[in-house]
Design a protein around this motif. Structure first.
Motif, PDB file in Angstrom:
ATOM      1  N   LYS A  51       0.819  -1.213   0.000  1.00 36.15           N
ATOM      2  CA  LYS A  51       0.000   0.000   0.000  1.00 36.15           C
ATOM      3  C   LYS A  51       0.853   1.264   0.000  1.00 36.15           C
ATOM      4  O   LYS A  51       0.351   2.357  -0.180  1.00 36.15           O
ATOM      5  N   GLY A  53       3.198   2.392  -2.100  1.00 36.16           N
ATOM      6  CA  GLY A  53       3.349   3.119  -3.349  1.00 36.16           C
ATOM      7  C   GLY A  53       3.841   2.228  -4.460  1.00 36.16           C
ATOM      8  O   GLY A  53       3.705   1.009  -4.400  1.00 36.16           O
ATOM      9  N   LYS A  85       6.407   6.650  -6.285  1.00 31.44           N
ATOM     10  CA  LYS A  85       5.260   7.502  -5.963  1.00 31.44           C
ATOM     11  C   LYS A  85       4.571   6.924  -4.730  1.00 31.44           C
ATOM     12  O   LYS A  85       4.146   5.774  -4.720  1.00 31.44           O
ATOM     13  N   GLY A  87       1.770   6.128  -2.106  1.00 41.45           N
ATOM     14  CA  GLY A  87       0.333   5.903  -2.188  1.00 41.45           C
ATOM     15  C   GLY A  87      -0.443   6.903  -1.352  1.00 41.45           C
ATOM     16  O   GLY A  87       0.077   7.509  -0.404  1.00 41.45           O
ATOM     17  N   LYS A  88      -1.713   7.065  -1.695  1.00 44.42           N
ATOM     18  CA  LYS A  88      -2.571   8.038  -1.006  1.00 44.42           C
ATOM     19  C   LYS A  88      -2.837   7.668   0.454  1.00 44.42           C
ATOM     20  O   LYS A  88      -3.150   8.532   1.260  1.00 44.42           O
ATOM     21  N   THR A  89      -2.692   6.389   0.792  1.00 47.12           N
ATOM     22  CA  THR A  89      -2.977   5.976   2.167  1.00 47.12           C
ATOM     23  C   THR A  89      -1.857   6.332   3.140  1.00 47.12           C
ATOM     24  O   THR A  89      -2.041   6.245   4.341  1.00 47.12           O
ATOM     25  N   TYR A  90      -0.714   6.724   2.609  1.00 50.01           N
ATOM     26  CA  TYR A  90       0.403   7.122   3.467  1.00 50.01           C
ATOM     27  C   TYR A  90       0.521   8.631   3.478  1.00 50.01           C
ATOM     28  O   TYR A  90       0.600   9.269   2.450  1.00 50.01           O
ATOM     29  N   LYS A  91       0.548   9.192   4.662  1.00 54.47           N
ATOM     30  CA  LYS A  91       0.685  10.642   4.816  1.00 54.47           C
ATOM     31  C   LYS A  91       1.896  10.918   5.686  1.00 54.47           C
ATOM     32  O   LYS A  91       2.247  10.126   6.548  1.00 54.47           O
TER      33      LYS A  91
END
Length: 107
Positions: A51, A53, A85, A87-91
């Motif tokens: 998850k 990237g 890149k 992933g959107k789930t990692y901030k």
């Protein structure tokens, strides 16, 4: 962070915590080699990393210009780069110390 810190960190996250640094380093090296060789053979390929990237190839066009610092001309040839890149789930979270920011956790 240096490579040894990275390898030690992975070791602390394994379920049994019984892998040697050498074994973890071999897996990290195998991942590096696999990503490089796969994308070198097929630049259209995308390699996911869970998850977190994905790895892919980005084409960078040739660029030329004049340095604002010394006035000399410069040129960079067109080339491909391996990119990752996230992933959107990692901030990425920033920690705030002021009382005004108590309700802000991630930016």
């Amino acid at each position: 962070m240096v490579k040894n810190d990275f390898i030690k960190g992975i070791g602390t996250k394994t379920v049994e915590n019984n892998y040697t640094m050498k074994e973890i380093a071999e897996v990290v090296q195998a991942l590096e080699t696999y990503v490089h060789d796969t994308l070198a053979a097929n630049p259209e390929e995308v390699i996911p990393l869970g998850k977190m990237g994905k790895f892919s190839v980005k084409h960078v066009p040739a660029k030329s210009g004049v340095s604002a610092i010394n006035g000399k001309e410069w040129h960079t040839e067109a080339h491909d780069e391996i990119v990752f890149k996230i992933g959107k789930t990692y901030k990425i979270c920033l920690l705030y110390t002021s009382d005004a920011a108590d309700d802000l956790h991630c930016v």
